[in-house]
Motif scaffolding. Sequence first.
Motif, PDB file in Angstrom:
ATOM      1  N   LEU A   1      -5.706   3.750   5.389  1.00  0.00           N
ATOM      2  CA  LEU A   1      -6.924   4.485   5.700  1.00  0.00           C
ATOM      3  C   LEU A   1      -8.021   3.527   6.151  1.00  0.00           C
ATOM      4  N   LYS A   2      -9.063   4.078   6.750  1.00  0.00           N
ATOM      5  CA  LYS A   2     -10.207   3.273   7.149  1.00  0.00           C
ATOM      6  C   LYS A   2     -10.847   2.651   5.908  1.00  0.00           C
ATOM      7  N   GLY A   3     -11.440   1.486   6.102  1.00  0.00           N
ATOM      8  CA  GLY A   3     -12.042   0.793   4.977  1.00  0.00           C
ATOM      9  C   GLY A   3     -11.043   0.012   4.156  1.00  0.00           C
ATOM     10  N   ASN A   4      -9.811  -0.150   4.695  1.00  0.00           N
ATOM     11  CA  ASN A   4      -8.754  -0.911   4.028  1.00  0.00           C
ATOM     12  C   ASN A   4      -8.253  -0.240   2.757  1.00  0.00           C
ATOM     13  N   HIS A   5      -8.382   1.086   2.658  1.00  0.00           N
ATOM     14  CA  HIS A   5      -7.789   1.824   1.555  1.00  0.00           C
ATOM     15  C   HIS A   5      -6.316   2.096   1.880  1.00  0.00           C
ATOM     16  N   VAL A   6      -5.490   2.109   0.847  1.00  0.00           N
ATOM     17  CA  VAL A   6      -4.054   2.318   1.031  1.00  0.00           C
ATOM     18  C   VAL A   6      -3.552   3.299  -0.016  1.00  0.00           C
ATOM     19  N   LEU A   7      -2.776   4.278   0.428  1.00  0.00           N
ATOM     20  CA  LEU A   7      -2.112   5.220  -0.471  1.00  0.00           C
ATOM     21  C   LEU A   7      -0.616   5.133  -0.235  1.00  0.00           C
ATOM     22  N   LEU A   8       0.164   5.194  -1.309  1.00  0.00           N
ATOM     23  CA  LEU A   8       1.614   5.196  -1.141  1.00  0.00           C
ATOM     24  C   LEU A   8       2.260   6.056  -2.209  1.00  0.00           C
ATOM     25  N   ALA A   9       3.443   6.550  -1.886  1.00  0.00           N
ATOM     26  CA  ALA A   9       4.256   7.326  -2.821  1.00  0.00           C
ATOM     27  C   ALA A   9       5.713   7.046  -2.504  1.00  0.00           C
ATOM     28  N   GLY A  10       6.547   7.057  -3.523  1.00  0.00           N
ATOM     29  CA  GLY A  10       7.950   6.765  -3.290  1.00  0.00           C
ATOM     30  C   GLY A  10       8.834   7.229  -4.422  1.00  0.00           C
ATOM     31  N   ALA A  11      10.128   7.094  -4.214  1.00  0.00           N
ATOM     32  CA  ALA A  11      11.116   7.484  -5.212  1.00  0.00           C
ATOM     33  C   ALA A  11      12.348   6.596  -5.059  1.00  0.00           C
ATOM     34  N   GLU A  12      13.105   6.465  -6.136  1.00  0.00           N
ATOM     35  CA  GLU A  12      14.347   5.707  -6.095  1.00  0.00           C
ATOM     36  C   GLU A  12      15.353   6.301  -7.076  1.00  0.00           C
ATOM     37  N   VAL A  13      16.628   6.118  -6.743  1.00  0.00           N
ATOM     38  CA  VAL A  13      17.726   6.612  -7.561  1.00  0.00           C
ATOM     39  C   VAL A  13      18.741   5.490  -7.729  1.00  0.00           C
ATOM     40  N   HIS A  14      19.222   5.306  -8.964  1.00  0.00           N
ATOM     41  CA  HIS A  14      20.228   4.289  -9.263  1.00  0.00           C
ATOM     42  C   HIS A  14      21.419   4.959  -9.952  1.00  0.00           C
TER      43      HIS A  14
END
Length: 710
Positions: free
Chosen positions: A387-400
């Motif tokens: 995002l503007k202003g150097n903001h960062v959003l993330l989401a994720g998932a993993e399966v083992h």
Amino acid sequence: MKALFLSAALLIASLSHAQTQLHGLVTDKAGQAIPGANVYLKDNFEGTSTDSLGRFRLRTQITGPHTLVVSSVGYTSQERSLRLGTDTTALRLTLPDVANLLGGVTISAGLFEAGDGTRMTALKFMDIVTTAGAGADITSVMQNLPGTARVGEQEGLFVRGGAASETNTLIDGMIVQNPFYSSIPDVAQRGRFEPAMFKGTAFSTGGYSAQYGQALSSVLLLDTQDKVNDANKLTFDANLANAALSYTHHGSITGRVSYTNMQPYFALMRQTRSWAKAPEGLDASITVKEKLSATSSLKLYAMSSHSNSTVNLPTYERPAEVYPLRLRNQNYFTTNSYQRLFDEGKWELKAGFSYSHNYDYINVAETKSLDRYDRRLQYRTVLTRYLKGNHVLLAGAEVHHIHITNVLVTAKYSLRDSYKAAFAEGEFHLGLKLAARVGVRAEQAGVLGRANAAPRLSVAYQVGAHSQVSVAAGQFYQTPDKNYIYRNQKLNFEQANHLILNFQHTHNDRTFRVEGYYKQYAQLVREQGLVGFDPDPYRLVTAATDNSGYGYARGLDVFFRDQKTIRHGDFWVSYSLLDTKRLAGNFEALATPTYASRHNVSLVYKQFLPKLGVSVGGTHRYASGRTYFAHEATEFLGDKLPAYHNLSLSLSKVLFVKRSYVVLYTTVDNVLGTRNVFGYRYSTDGKSRTQVQPPAYRTVFAGVSISLSK
């Protein structure tokens, strides 16, 4: 493996001859290289990214006037008008910092790196291979950083009072099930991976991101090299124990074969152990790195490892009485990752797949089998929004999907686990001097039938032009050791709560940081109803278990590195103060574990002599005595080993022949021959004991590396 070669062939076939070649360098305002920057043609999105030195090379069939765009997270994008069609255009582009970063406030509490993942990490490839006494092994170099303890009888990273099992190693975000070669009792092994694979390392000593889990203490994050358009290169390495041959095709595909036989080396260097068959092994690997388009890339890595050895181990019951232990290992590992940018770099998708397969065939006294087998299949996806202003959003998932089996003579133990996790995290720059990272991770372990949710928080505030303070706090969970789950699948997750306060000053190639921390352990597994303490680390768990264990770790870490004061020189000093105790496993009382040292000091110095093509280095390590169990003692784990001392030296010479080079090197580990002791093993009645010693008190190694390129 066939699919891997097919993928590589399809990727190479997609490349075409270019009419125009652009190459250049991307730096920040201080002249420091910016690796991983996006370089592309506007409106065409034909492009590339910079390598670890900030260099880029772009071939295109497009001609005429066009605009070249250079962008990187944390910097203001720049555009350059060009007229394409000439043979070669050399460019130098400078990216200014985003205005509200004020010199780069970054989340640093608990994370050992000089900046965020898009900039420079604290330790790169050259740091690994030039540190004396480390043997070009990544983990050995990390043991020179504050927060780690020097444990010589078993492999792994022991961080801030945590056992080696509390640290995870990840490659491109994927957990490595077996990061070390299989070991025999009381002999530590080196890591399986060559440091040249990685563009940098980030070592977390606690309070790490919600993207990662299943580690009560720390994570070691390794990011593989990106594609670099370069000439073909053939490299041959040889020393008294190993010969290796590798070939790289245009920086895209690398194949490597390595053969190890320790017998010639053991014949020259006296060992403290008796070997019926010296370790022998054969490794092979292939790496594919390819840009699929201006906005997407693919990395594939696969390796196979085979080894065989037989050592004569003491019985500890009668002097000079030994028994043979044969170990044969087969290991297969592959990790594949895909990355793509969307909407002019505002969105990023990362997806990964890894698979590992490990067999240990162990034969004791020629009759008893103690075989081990494990397999892990992992899928992982992360979506990031810049995002503007150097903001960062993330989401994720993993399966083992995990399958583990142990054979103990006639008994066989096995378990299967389906471990799932989801995470979300945001990094925000609040005003001109404040940054915060907030995240949460949720996990579910099928073998336990339980789930958890772990919040994480980190905040950094800039207190000067080059200084900042950071604080990090969070919860961390880990599934108990397999030896406990074999007998009790009603156990809960083990837990650790972290609180970290950090001050860091970085300026003019000098870094100073001091960090205080408190870690509280809860829900540790305890064995109930035992009479007496069994110090054997390879014993069979037979007692009833629960999650009533607990403990703590608190301390202070100090680090200073100077790459400026001495011309072509580099030195760093690290110190750790640790106070830790726990009541877990078959402990009789709250006590300091045998792998924890109260004081740890490392002094590392490197001097480069460019005119001579010579590099010299020295490393001195000190650790105060660790606790050990003594049958005759009145206080449980109250006795201390002698302090650990090790002085190591290294020397290398580089000879250049056109675009090829030859490296001659030699290293001496424990120059003074200090008789370090890593512990004691007692007879059953406790009347006699045997020292646990390093494989050799002093080691001398020499070799040559020859690199040929067009």
